[in-house]
Design an enzyme around this catalytic site. Structure first.
Site, mmCIF file in Angstrom:
data_model
loop_
_atom_site.group_PDB
_atom_site.id
_atom_site.type_symbol
_atom_site.label_atom_id
_atom_site.label_comp_id
_atom_site.label_asym_id
_atom_site.label_seq_id
_atom_site.Cartn_x
_atom_site.Cartn_y
_atom_site.Cartn_z
ATOM 1 N N ASP A 224 -8.780 -6.688 -4.681
ATOM 2 C CA ASP A 224 -8.268 -5.094 -4.101
ATOM 3 C C ASP A 224 -8.695 -4.124 -4.918
ATOM 4 O OD1 ASP A 224 -7.090 -2.895 -3.197
ATOM 5 O OD2 ASP A 224 -5.156 -3.703 -3.171
ATOM 6 N N SER B 85 0.966 -1.204 -0.049
ATOM 7 C CA SER B 85 -0.070 -0.036 -0.034
ATOM 8 C C SER B 85 1.008 1.236 0.059
ATOM 9 C CB SER B 85 -0.816 -0.100 1.233
ATOM 10 O OG SER B 85 -1.948 0.961 1.304
ATOM 11 N N HIS C 170 -8.016 -5.214 -0.166
ATOM 12 C CA HIS C 170 -6.851 -4.336 -0.140
ATOM 13 C C HIS C 170 -5.843 -5.008 1.283
ATOM 14 C CE1 HIS C 170 -3.632 -1.465 -0.527
ATOM 15 N NE2 HIS C 170 -4.041 -0.843 0.848
#
Length: 380
Positions: A318, A154, A351
Site C-alpha cells: 500500500d 482508509s 491499498h
C-alpha cells in the site's frame, strides 16, 4: 445464490434527526437523515454493537444482498456474517452512509427543505469530525450507549480513530486499517487533480448540474481512473494486466491495452453510480483531517485523550497509505501507554488489500475480534 455464512437478504433503513447539527465549518444543518443497515442481533445489555465506517466511495451496504437475484453483495461481505471474521452470531453490526453521501443520507442530491430544490453546490463541506458526531446521533437513536468496536479502512480508519478522540468513553476497541493520521502532500495532490477534473467539466455547472439535467460524467470518469491507479500496486497491475493487448496494435488512441480498457470501464461504471458533489466533499474531508493540527503537529499529544484498545493494520504494497503512516499511529498510542496491536500484512493488492479476502489478514481480524468481551447474547 446466498452463501451459508451470508447475513442474507437485508433492508436499508433511514433515521431522521430534527435536532440541528453544527458542522466543523460553522454551517448548521437544521435536520438530516442517515441511511443505515444492521446485521446480527443487539444483545440485552447492548454491549455487542460494532460500527463500520466506510471509505471514500463506500456506502451503508456493507454485507448481504437486497434480493436473491442481486449480483453483488455489500462491499465488505467477505468480512461480515455468521462465522466470518466479524461474526454476526456474536456482534450487532451497523453500516451507515456518511452525511453528504449519495446513497440515502442527506447530501447534495437531497432536497433542501428551505428551497424545495436539491442542495447542490450549497450543501456544506463536511469533515471526519462531522461524520463521527452524526454517527453518535445514530447510536443514540438506536439506544446504544457504547460500541464494542468501531472499524474502518482508509478514510473509514480515520473515522475509527476520531471516534476514540471525540467519544473516548463510548468505544472500547478501534480497528484502524490501511489508514493514516492525515494525508501526505502527494495524497492531497491526487485529490486535487481528481476534483479539478470534475470542477472543470463543462457539465458541472458550479455544482448545480441537477438543475441542468446533466452529470459531469467526463470529470467523474477521469477522477475515478486516477484514483483507481493509486489504489492498486504496481505488482498487482502487472500481474493482472501487464502489457497485454486486446488485439493487434491499431496505432490509435483507442483502448488497445487491457489496462486501458479496464480503467475506462471502471471510470464509466463509477460515473454512472456516484454523485460528483459527494466525491468532492469526500476527498475534501480526507484533506482536512488532522487530529494533530491543534497540537502543533504532535500526534502523541492529540491521542492522549483516547481510552480504547487498538488494532492497527497496514499492507506492505500500500503506497498510498503506507505502513509507515500506520506506525505513526502506533507510536503515538504507545507514547500514551495505550493497548495496541499492530500487524503489517504482506499483500500484493496495494491499498485495496483491506477489501480483499486474504486469509492471513482475515485471521488477524478474526483473532482480535474473537477476544473482545461482550455481555449476554440474548436478543434485545
Amino acid at each position: 445464490m446466498l452463501e451459508n455464512n451470508s447475513v442474507g437478504i437485508v433492508v436499508a433503513q433511514c433515521a431522521h434527526f430534527d435536532t440541528p447539527l453544527t458542522l466543523k465549518s460553522g454551517a448548521v444543518l437544521p435536520a438530516f437523515d442517515l441511511t443505515y443497515e444492521t446485521y446480527g442481533t443487539l444483545n440485552h445489555d447492548k454491549s455487542n454493537a460494532v460500527l463500520i465506517c466506510h471509505a471514500l466511495s463506500g456506502t451503508h451496504h456493507v454485507a448481504g444482498k437486497y434480493s436473491e437475484n442481486d449480483k453483488y453483495p455489500g462491499w465488505w461481505d467477505n468480512l461480515v456474517g455468521p462465522n466470518k471474521p466479524l461474526d454476526t452470531n456474536k456482534f450487532f453490526v451497523i453500516g451507515v452512509n456518511n452525511l453528504g453521501g449519495c446513497h440515502g443520507s442527506t447530501g447534495s442530491v437531497s432536497v433542501n427543505p428551505v428551497t424545495g430544490k436539491p442542495w447542490g453546490s450549497t450543501f456544506p463541506i463536511v469533515t471526519v469530525e462531522d461524520w463521527v458526531n452524526s454517527q453518535a446521533r445514530l447510536l443514540d437513536f438506536l439506544g446504544i450507549p457504547t460500541l464494542a468496536a468501531v472499524i474502518g479502512g482508509s478514510l473509514g480508519g480515520m473515522q475509527a480513530l476520531q471516534w476514540t478522540l471525540a467519544f473516548p468513553n463510548r468505544v472500547r476497541h478501534a480497528l484502524v486499517i490501511a489508514s493514516a493520521p492525515n494525508l501526505t502532500a502527494q495524497n492531497m495532490a491526487f485529490n486535487e487533480v481528481a476534483r479539478q477534473a470534475i470542477i472543470t467539466d463543462p457539465e458541472f455547472h458550479g455544482g448545480d448540474y441537477y438543475a441542468h439535467n446533466t452529470v459531469p460524467r467526463r470529470g467523474l470518469r477521469i477522477a475515478r481512473m486516477l484514483g483507481h491507479i493509486t489504489y492498486l500496486s504496481d505488482d498487482a497491475m502487472g500481474a493482472k494486466f501487464g502489457r497485454k493487448l486486446k488485439s493487434n496494435i491499431q496505432y490509435s488512441f483507442d483502448a488497445e491495452f487491457e489496462m486501458e480498457s479496464y480503467l475506462r470501464y471502471q471510470g464509466d461504471k463509477f460515473a454512472g453510480e456516484f454523485d460528483a458533489n459527494t466525491y468532492l466533499r469526500m476527498t475534501r474531508a480526507l484533506d482536512y483531517y488532522d487530529p494533530a493540527l491543534p497540537f502543533n503537529g504532535d500526534l502523541s499529544a492529540a491521542l492522549k485523550q483516547a481510552k480504547a484498545q487498538f488494532l492497527v493494520v497496514s499492507f506492505t504494497s500500500d503506497w498510498r497509505f503506507s505502513p509507515a503512516r500506520s506506525r505513526e499511529i502506533v507510536k503515538a498510542l504507545l507514547d500514551n501507554e495505550l493497548t495496541v496491536s499492530y500487524a503489517e500484512v504482506t499483500a500484493a493488492h496495494g491499498h485495496d488489500a483491506f477489501l480483499m479476502p486474504d486469509a492471513h489478514y482475515h485471521n488477524i481480524l478474526r483473532t482480535y475480534l474473537s477476544n473482545i468481551e461482550i455481555g449476554g447474547n440474548d436478543a434485545k
